[in-house]
Enzyme design. Sequence first.
Site, PDB file in Angstrom:
ATOM      1  N   ARG A   9      -2.668   7.285   2.243  1.00 53.75           N
ATOM      2  CA  ARG A   9      -2.516   8.305   2.695  1.00 53.75           C
ATOM      3  C   ARG A   9      -1.820   8.830   3.969  1.00 53.75           C
ATOM      4  O   ARG A   9      -2.067   9.702   4.565  1.00 53.75           O
ATOM      5  CB  ARG A   9      -3.751   7.738   3.583  1.00 53.75           C
ATOM      6  CG  ARG A   9      -4.826   8.162   2.275  1.00 53.75           C
ATOM      7  CD  ARG A   9      -6.369   7.889   3.146  1.00 53.75           C
ATOM      8  NE  ARG A   9      -6.696   6.237   3.799  1.00 53.75           N
ATOM      9  CZ  ARG A   9      -7.404   6.369   4.104  1.00 53.75           C
ATOM     10  NH1 ARG A   9      -9.086   6.720   4.300  1.00 53.75           N
ATOM     11  NH2 ARG A   9      -7.639   4.486   4.414  1.00 53.75           N
ATOM     12  N   ARG A  55      -5.048  13.829  -3.357  1.00 55.77           N
ATOM     13  CA  ARG A  55      -6.855  13.247  -3.196  1.00 55.77           C
ATOM     14  C   ARG A  55      -7.702  14.214  -2.823  1.00 55.77           C
ATOM     15  O   ARG A  55      -8.628  13.952  -3.247  1.00 55.77           O
ATOM     16  CB  ARG A  55      -6.326  11.951  -1.642  1.00 55.77           C
ATOM     17  CG  ARG A  55      -6.809  11.420  -1.989  1.00 55.77           C
ATOM     18  CD  ARG A  55      -7.872   9.981  -2.593  1.00 55.77           C
ATOM     19  NE  ARG A  55      -9.335   9.412  -1.789  1.00 55.77           N
ATOM     20  CZ  ARG A  55     -10.167  10.379  -1.582  1.00 55.77           C
ATOM     21  NH1 ARG A  55     -10.273  11.198  -1.962  1.00 55.77           N
ATOM     22  NH2 ARG A  55     -11.338   8.755   0.025  1.00 55.77           N
ATOM     23  N   TYR A  84     -16.422  -8.492   0.408  1.00 51.54           N
ATOM     24  CA  TYR A  84     -16.687  -7.412   0.665  1.00 51.54           C
ATOM     25  C   TYR A  84     -18.691  -7.327  -0.023  1.00 51.54           C
ATOM     26  O   TYR A  84     -19.141  -7.217   0.338  1.00 51.54           O
ATOM     27  CB  TYR A  84     -15.625  -6.744   0.456  1.00 51.54           C
ATOM     28  CG  TYR A  84     -14.884  -6.469   1.080  1.00 51.54           C
ATOM     29  CD1 TYR A  84     -14.942  -5.298   1.523  1.00 51.54           C
ATOM     30  CD2 TYR A  84     -13.436  -7.316   0.852  1.00 51.54           C
ATOM     31  CE1 TYR A  84     -13.653  -5.277   2.490  1.00 51.54           C
ATOM     32  CE2 TYR A  84     -12.434  -6.592   1.331  1.00 51.54           C
ATOM     33  CZ  TYR A  84     -12.610  -5.575   2.412  1.00 51.54           C
ATOM     34  OH  TYR A  84     -11.633  -5.993   2.966  1.00 51.54           O
ATOM     35  N   ASP A  89      -7.742  -0.567  -6.889  1.00 48.97           N
ATOM     36  CA  ASP A  89      -8.339  -1.204  -5.862  1.00 48.97           C
ATOM     37  C   ASP A  89      -8.712  -2.581  -5.972  1.00 48.97           C
ATOM     38  O   ASP A  89      -9.182  -3.081  -7.688  1.00 48.97           O
ATOM     39  CB  ASP A  89      -9.694  -0.665  -4.679  1.00 48.97           C
ATOM     40  CG  ASP A  89      -9.482  -1.157  -3.331  1.00 48.97           C
ATOM     41  OD1 ASP A  89      -8.921  -0.773  -2.679  1.00 48.97           O
ATOM     42  OD2 ASP A  89     -10.273  -2.062  -3.426  1.00 48.97           O
ATOM     43  N   ARG A 114       1.007  -1.179  -0.066  1.00 45.04           N
ATOM     44  CA  ARG A 114       0.034   0.117   0.092  1.00 45.04           C
ATOM     45  C   ARG A 114       1.255   1.388  -0.180  1.00 45.04           C
ATOM     46  O   ARG A 114       0.681   1.802   0.303  1.00 45.04           O
ATOM     47  CB  ARG A 114      -1.290   0.087   1.114  1.00 45.04           C
ATOM     48  CG  ARG A 114      -1.684  -1.435   1.058  1.00 45.04           C
ATOM     49  CD  ARG A 114      -2.943  -1.115   0.085  1.00 45.04           C
ATOM     50  NE  ARG A 114      -3.616  -0.886   0.112  1.00 45.04           N
ATOM     51  CZ  ARG A 114      -5.106  -1.099   0.898  1.00 45.04           C
ATOM     52  NH1 ARG A 114      -5.272  -1.494   1.719  1.00 45.04           N
ATOM     53  NH2 ARG A 114      -6.071   0.270   0.849  1.00 45.04           N
TER      54      ARG A 114
HETATM   55  O1  1CP Z   1       0.090   1.848  -3.560  1.00 43.47           O
HETATM   56  C1  1CP Z   1      -1.065   0.969  -3.262  1.00 43.47           C
HETATM   57  O2  1CP Z   1      -0.820  -0.270  -3.145  1.00 43.47           O
HETATM   58  C2  1CP Z   1      -2.101   1.246  -4.257  1.00 43.47           C
HETATM   59  C3  1CP Z   1      -3.720   0.845  -4.360  1.00 43.47           C
HETATM   60  C4  1CP Z   1      -3.989   0.094  -3.464  1.00 43.47           C
HETATM   61  C5  1CP Z   1      -4.459  -1.552  -3.410  1.00 43.47           C
HETATM   62  C6  1CP Z   1      -2.983  -2.361  -3.204  1.00 43.47           C
HETATM   63  C7  1CP Z   1      -5.508   0.240  -2.570  1.00 43.47           C
HETATM   64  C8  1CP Z   1      -5.566   1.530  -2.854  1.00 43.47           C
HETATM   65  N1  1CP Z   1      -6.277  -0.409  -2.501  1.00 43.47           N
HETATM   66  C9  1CP Z   1      -5.023  -1.926  -3.151  1.00 43.47           C
HETATM   67  C10 1CP Z   1      -5.422  -4.064  -2.511  1.00 43.47           C
HETATM   68  C11 1CP Z   1      -6.655  -3.612  -1.268  1.00 43.47           C
HETATM   69  N2  1CP Z   1      -7.719  -2.765  -0.704  1.00 43.47           N
HETATM   70  C12 1CP Z   1      -6.626  -4.603  -0.124  1.00 43.47           C
HETATM   71  C13 1CP Z   1      -5.568  -5.615  -0.354  1.00 43.47           C
HETATM   72  C14 1CP Z   1      -4.071  -5.104   0.606  1.00 43.47           C
HETATM   73  C15 1CP Z   1      -4.662  -5.371   2.145  1.00 43.47           C
HETATM   74  O3  1CP Z   1      -4.712  -5.692   2.679  1.00 43.47           O
HETATM   75  O4  1CP Z   1      -4.617  -4.396   2.599  1.00 43.47           O
HETATM   76  C16 1CP Z   1      -7.947  -4.513  -0.034  1.00 43.47           C
HETATM   77  C17 1CP Z   1      -8.406  -5.662   1.165  1.00 43.47           C
HETATM   78  C18 1CP Z   1      -8.574  -3.941  -0.118  1.00 43.47           C
HETATM   79  C19 1CP Z   1     -10.142  -2.937   0.455  1.00 43.47           C
HETATM   80  C20 1CP Z   1     -10.025  -1.738   1.003  1.00 43.47           C
HETATM   81  N3  1CP Z   1      -9.547  -0.126   0.098  1.00 43.47           N
HETATM   82  C21 1CP Z   1      -9.809  -1.206   1.609  1.00 43.47           C
HETATM   83  C22 1CP Z   1      -9.987  -1.568   3.470  1.00 43.47           C
HETATM   84  C23 1CP Z   1     -11.053  -1.622   3.734  1.00 43.47           C
HETATM   85  C24 1CP Z   1     -10.974  -3.151   4.654  1.00 43.47           C
HETATM   86  O5  1CP Z   1     -12.058  -3.775   5.239  1.00 43.47           O
HETATM   87  O6  1CP Z   1     -10.313  -2.926   6.408  1.00 43.47           O
HETATM   88  C25 1CP Z   1     -10.064   0.427   1.794  1.00 43.47           C
HETATM   89  C26 1CP Z   1      -9.764   1.290   3.027  1.00 43.47           C
HETATM   90  C27 1CP Z   1     -10.076   0.773   0.704  1.00 43.47           C
HETATM   91  C28 1CP Z   1     -10.219   2.466   0.126  1.00 43.47           C
HETATM   92  C29 1CP Z   1      -8.570   1.841  -1.011  1.00 43.47           C
HETATM   93  N4  1CP Z   1      -8.078   1.535  -1.853  1.00 43.47           N
HETATM   94  C30 1CP Z   1      -7.050   1.996  -1.969  1.00 43.47           C
HETATM   95  C31 1CP Z   1      -6.686   3.363  -0.595  1.00 43.47           C
HETATM   96  C32 1CP Z   1      -5.334   4.482  -1.702  1.00 43.47           C
HETATM   97  C33 1CP Z   1      -7.572   3.406  -0.797  1.00 43.47           C
HETATM   98  C34 1CP Z   1      -8.453   4.321   0.481  1.00 43.47           C
HETATM   99  C35 1CP Z   1      -8.975   5.550  -0.096  1.00 43.47           C
HETATM  100  C36 1CP Z   1      -8.489   6.937   0.061  1.00 43.47           C
HETATM  101  O7  1CP Z   1      -7.200   7.655  -0.638  1.00 43.47           O
HETATM  102  O8  1CP Z   1      -9.355   7.420   0.907  1.00 43.47           O
END
Ligand code: 1CP
Length: 341
Positions: free
Chosen positions: A30, A39, A151, A75, A26
Amino acid sequence: MALNDSNFIKACYGKNDGAIPIWIMRQAGRYLPEYLEVRSKATFKELCQSPELITKVVKQPIDRFNLDAAILFSDILTFLDPLGASVSFPDQGGPKIADPISTPDDIKKLHDFDIKKELSFALNGIKAIKEALPKTPLIGFAGSPFTISCYLIEGQGSKAFDKPKRFMHTYREAATDLFDMLADITGRYLNEQINAGADCVQLFGSWDGILSRDDFYEFTVKPANKIFGQLKDRNVPRIMFVNNLAPYLDLVNEIDCEVVGVDYRMDINQAASVLKNKSVQGNLDPSVLFGTPEHAREKTLQQLQNFDNLDRLIFNLGHGIQPKTPIESVQAVVETVQNFR
Ligand code: 1CP
C-alpha cells in the site's frame, strides 16, 4: 533452477563478492500508488487468487527499484481457509478469523488438506511470476507456527496476544499438537512452493518475539527445525525472520537455516557476530523512511559502513514497509545500497 549466480542467492550462502543485494520486506503493497491502483479494482483475496494480478503487483517494486529479489504476493494467513478456519481481510483493521480457537476441542475442526489443490492459487502465482521474471530470485514464504497460532487463537491482530499465550500454558498438549500439525503442513507447503519455482523460502516469525525464552525454544526453534528439516535437501536458501530477535540470538543459532532476518531493534553487525555460520538480512528501521531522503541515505550508509562481513549481508528493512512511506526515501536507500560496493 535456482539462480545461484545472483548476488542475492550468493549472499544467502555467505559467498557474495558483488554489490550488496537488497529487497524490501512487504515490498508489494500500500505504499505504492501502482499497487493501490490494482487494489482499487479487486479485493485482497481476489488479488491473491489471480496469477495475472499476483504477477503484476510482484513486478511493480522490481520494475520501480530494480530490487535483487521478488517475493510471492500472498499472505501468511491464506492457508487458513483450507485448514478449516475462515479468514477475511477487511479493508480496515487487519485480518479476522471468523471462529477463533479457544479450547482443545476447537482444534479438532482443523484438518489436513490437499495443498496442490487448495493452494493452487499461490503455486500458480509462483509459476506465473517465474515466467515474467525469470532472472530475479523469487522468495516463497509462510508464517511460523506460533505466529499463525496467534491469529488462529486471538482471532485478529493484537499487541500482546494474551489469548494464545494463555492457551499454550492452559492446554500444553493440545498446543504442542497444534504446532506439530502447522509445522508439518507448512513444510509441505514450502516444498510445493519450491516445486512451483521458488528460489528461496522465508519463515515469518513476526510475533514469536513475545515468547519467554523456554517457550521460544519449544514453540519457535523446534517447529522451525521441523519445517526447515523438510526442506534440507532442496538446495534453496532458508530464511528465518524473528521480530524482536535480540533476547534469543543464541537459540536462533540452533535453527537449521542459511539466513536470519534481523529486526530493527538490534545492531545487525552484532547479530552477525553471534550467528556464526549464517548470513543476515535486515535491518533498517522502517520509520527512518519517513524522514528526508538524505536522512535515509545517511542511516543506510551508517549501517553498511559498520558491517564487517559484507559477503553475508542482504540489505532489507528491519520489519515491513509501512503504508504512506515516501517513495523518494525508498529510492534513496535502494540507490545507496546498490552503489555501495
Ligand atoms: O510484497 C509483499 O511482501 C507482499 C506479500 C505479503 C507478505 C510477505 C503480504 C501481503 N503479507 C505478508 C506477510 C504477513 N502477513 C506477515 C509477516 C510479515 C510482517 O510481520 O509484517 C504478517 C504478520 C501478516 C498478517 C497480515 N496480513 C497483516 C498484519 C496484521 C497485524 O496483525 O498487524 C495484514 C494487514 C495482512 C493483509 C495483507 N497482506 C499483504 C498485504 C499487502 C496486506 C494488506 C491488504 C491490502 O492491500 O489491503
